[in-house]
Scaffold this motif. Structure first.
Motif, PDB file in Angstrom:
ATOM      1  N   MET A  65      30.354  49.715 112.533  1.00  0.00           N
ATOM      2  CA  MET A  65      30.505  48.357 111.670  1.00  0.00           C
ATOM      3  C   MET A  65      30.374  48.891 110.215  1.00  0.00           C
ATOM      4  O   MET A  65      29.773  49.781 109.631  1.00  0.00           O
ATOM      5  N   HIS A  66      30.966  47.977 109.503  1.00  0.00           N
ATOM      6  CA  HIS A  66      30.896  47.971 107.963  1.00  0.00           C
ATOM      7  C   HIS A  66      30.143  46.783 107.571  1.00  0.00           C
ATOM      8  O   HIS A  66      30.431  45.714 107.692  1.00  0.00           O
ATOM      9  N   ILE A  67      29.079  47.044 106.843  1.00  0.00           N
ATOM     10  CA  ILE A  67      28.009  45.997 106.351  1.00  0.00           C
ATOM     11  C   ILE A  67      28.125  45.849 104.960  1.00  0.00           C
ATOM     12  O   ILE A  67      28.239  46.760 104.196  1.00  0.00           O
ATOM     13  N   HIS A  68      28.085  44.594 104.342  1.00  0.00           N
ATOM     14  CA  HIS A  68      27.979  44.337 102.997  1.00  0.00           C
ATOM     15  C   HIS A  68      26.502  43.702 102.716  1.00  0.00           C
ATOM     16  O   HIS A  68      25.952  43.139 103.590  1.00  0.00           O
ATOM     17  N   LEU A  69      25.931  44.314 101.669  1.00  0.00           N
ATOM     18  CA  LEU A  69      24.575  43.943 101.163  1.00  0.00           C
ATOM     19  C   LEU A  69      24.820  43.356 100.073  1.00  0.00           C
ATOM     20  O   LEU A  69      25.493  43.912  98.920  1.00  0.00           O
ATOM     21  N   LEU A  70      24.008  42.054  99.515  1.00  0.00           N
ATOM     22  CA  LEU A  70      24.205  41.531  98.455  1.00  0.00           C
ATOM     23  C   LEU A  70      22.872  41.662  97.688  1.00  0.00           C
ATOM     24  O   LEU A  70      21.547  41.269  98.092  1.00  0.00           O
ATOM     25  N   GLN A  71      22.625  42.306  96.468  1.00  0.00           N
ATOM     26  CA  GLN A  71      21.607  42.567  95.864  1.00  0.00           C
ATOM     27  C   GLN A  71      21.347  41.723  94.392  1.00  0.00           C
ATOM     28  O   GLN A  71      22.577  41.526  93.581  1.00  0.00           O
ATOM     29  N   HIS A  72      20.128  41.075  94.248  1.00  0.00           N
ATOM     30  CA  HIS A  72      19.943  40.072  93.051  1.00  0.00           C
ATOM     31  C   HIS A  72      19.457  40.595  91.992  1.00  0.00           C
ATOM     32  O   HIS A  72      19.272  40.104  91.065  1.00  0.00           O
ATOM     33  N   GLY A  73      18.907  41.757  91.949  1.00  0.00           N
ATOM     34  CA  GLY A  73      17.998  42.438  90.783  1.00  0.00           C
ATOM     35  C   GLY A  73      18.017  43.838  91.140  1.00  0.00           C
ATOM     36  O   GLY A  73      17.851  44.612  92.064  1.00  0.00           O
ATOM     37  N   PRO A  74      17.590  44.889  90.039  1.00  0.00           N
ATOM     38  CA  PRO A  74      17.566  46.171  90.105  1.00  0.00           C
ATOM     39  C   PRO A  74      16.282  46.609  90.618  1.00  0.00           C
ATOM     40  O   PRO A  74      16.174  47.770  91.291  1.00  0.00           O
ATOM     41  N   ASP A  75      15.464  45.738  91.009  1.00  0.00           N
ATOM     42  CA  ASP A  75      14.170  46.014  91.393  1.00  0.00           C
ATOM     43  C   ASP A  75      13.897  45.390  92.853  1.00  0.00           C
ATOM     44  O   ASP A  75      12.912  45.549  93.530  1.00  0.00           O
TER      45      ASP A  75
ATOM     46  N   SER B 273      21.855  56.199 109.502  1.00  0.00           N
ATOM     47  CA  SER B 273      21.495  56.791 110.709  1.00  0.00           C
ATOM     48  C   SER B 273      22.107  56.331 111.939  1.00  0.00           C
ATOM     49  O   SER B 273      22.474  57.053 112.824  1.00  0.00           O
ATOM     50  N   MET B 274      22.583  55.080 111.951  1.00  0.00           N
ATOM     51  CA  MET B 274      23.039  54.455 113.231  1.00  0.00           C
ATOM     52  C   MET B 274      24.671  54.706 113.033  1.00  0.00           C
ATOM     53  O   MET B 274      25.482  54.111 113.823  1.00  0.00           O
ATOM     54  N   GLY B 275      25.126  55.422 112.066  1.00  0.00           N
ATOM     55  CA  GLY B 275      26.724  55.465 111.850  1.00  0.00           C
ATOM     56  C   GLY B 275      27.363  54.377 111.370  1.00  0.00           C
ATOM     57  O   GLY B 275      28.833  54.154 111.532  1.00  0.00           O
ATOM     58  N   HIS B 276      26.831  52.996 110.611  1.00  0.00           N
ATOM     59  CA  HIS B 276      27.408  52.175 110.147  1.00  0.00           C
ATOM     60  C   HIS B 276      27.871  52.640 108.618  1.00  0.00           C
ATOM     61  O   HIS B 276      26.931  53.406 107.943  1.00  0.00           O
ATOM     62  N   SER B 277      28.896  51.997 108.106  1.00  0.00           N
ATOM     63  CA  SER B 277      29.106  52.032 106.554  1.00  0.00           C
ATOM     64  C   SER B 277      28.659  50.828 105.860  1.00  0.00           C
ATOM     65  O   SER B 277      28.346  49.940 106.639  1.00  0.00           O
ATOM     66  N   PHE B 278      28.513  51.056 104.687  1.00  0.00           N
ATOM     67  CA  PHE B 278      27.745  49.772 103.922  1.00  0.00           C
ATOM     68  C   PHE B 278      28.457  49.758 102.362  1.00  0.00           C
ATOM     69  O   PHE B 278      28.699  50.792 101.916  1.00  0.00           O
ATOM     70  N   THR B 279      28.565  48.782 101.994  1.00  0.00           N
ATOM     71  CA  THR B 279      28.789  48.512 100.329  1.00  0.00           C
ATOM     72  C   THR B 279      27.705  47.539  99.907  1.00  0.00           C
ATOM     73  O   THR B 279      27.538  46.198 100.356  1.00  0.00           O
ATOM     74  N   ILE B 280      27.037  48.010  98.793  1.00  0.00           N
ATOM     75  CA  ILE B 280      26.098  47.244  98.029  1.00  0.00           C
ATOM     76  C   ILE B 280      26.840  46.664  96.812  1.00  0.00           C
ATOM     77  O   ILE B 280      27.401  47.107  96.023  1.00  0.00           O
ATOM     78  N   PHE B 281      26.558  45.018  96.835  1.00  0.00           N
ATOM     79  CA  PHE B 281      27.007  44.388  95.952  1.00  0.00           C
ATOM     80  C   PHE B 281      26.212  43.907  94.716  1.00  0.00           C
ATOM     81  O   PHE B 281      25.190  43.260  95.219  1.00  0.00           O
TER      82      PHE B 281
END
Length: 228
Positions: free
Chosen positions: A1-11, A23-31
């Motif tokens: 599965m490909h997962i999107h992650l929404l990040q709201h701040g550098p910290d 580790s579970m074989g998923h790909s992801f993109t951090i926005f």
């Protein structure tokens, strides 16, 4: 599965989440929305994780919150898994019509969660989790509570048969990932009953290792129906 992650701040990064996905074989993109990256389209991923963020975004929402809220609602209306952590859970709860407000007792550090009897998520009946919040939410309509702490009786919810999960507490943090919070985002409140000192928070590093097993149980259950 490909997962999107929404990040709201550098910290307020994904911490151990990305390690688990890899580790579970998923790909992801951090926005990195705070850094002017555009909100992705719902059709471009198989699941969405909405990360934590600074309180000031709840109090004074940035312009890009409109696009993020639209994306969250598209996920709520669809069939793909949606997970919110900290502020991400607040945003999902708000989209589901819940009341989001300052809690009576802000929480920081380690606090015990008691699993709700009706929780559909298989976690220990009692466990310690990391907290870093001032805001809380009410239980959305048609949702089931996941459990609560002494200061915040509702620490999470499950909606639409577990496809959507919101957690106020943090299972994803590591010893390294909390350092920016301690240094640059201290929780200020008149009542400090549940605000731990930095020394208390750092006292037992093994607690972070215990969180890893809890995170694995949570994420495995959250994504399992979509991956079948």
């Amino acid at each position: 599965m490909h997962i999107h992650l929404l990040q709201h701040g550098p910290d307020h990064g994904p911490a151990r989440l990305t390690d688990w996905l890899t580790s579970m074989g998923h790909s992801f993109t951090i926005f990195h929305l705070y850094d002017h990256e555009l909100v992705p389209r719902a059709s471009d991923s198989d699941a969405l994780i909405v990360l934590d963020g600074p309180d000031r975004f709840i109090e004074q929402p940035p312009a890009w919150f409109k696009a993020e809220n639209k994306l969250i609602n598209r996920y709520l209306d669809g069939q793909k898994p949606l997970l919110g952590i900290g502020m991400g859970a607040l945003l999902i709860a708000d989209a589901l019509g819940s009341v989001v407000a300052l809690g009576t007792y802000p929480e920081s550090g380690w606090h015990t969660i008691h699993l709700a009897p009706e929780s559909p998520i298989d976690l220990p009946e009692q466990f310690d989790a990391f907290m870093w919040h001032r805001y809380v939410f009410s239980l959305p309509d048609d949702a089931l509570p996941c459990g609560g702490s002494e200061a915040a009786p509702l620490q999470g919810f499950s909606w639409d048969a577990g496809r959507v999960v919101g957690l106020l507490c943090h299972l994803e943090v590591t010893q390294e990932s909390i350092e920016p919070l301690l240094a640059r985002h201290p929780l200020e409140a008149e009542r400090r009953d549940f605000l731990q000192t930095e020394a208390d928070i750092r006292q037992s590093p093994k607690r972070f290792d215990t969180l890893a097993a809890l995170l694995d149980r949570l994420l495995s259950q959250w994504l399992r129906p979509a991956s079948l």
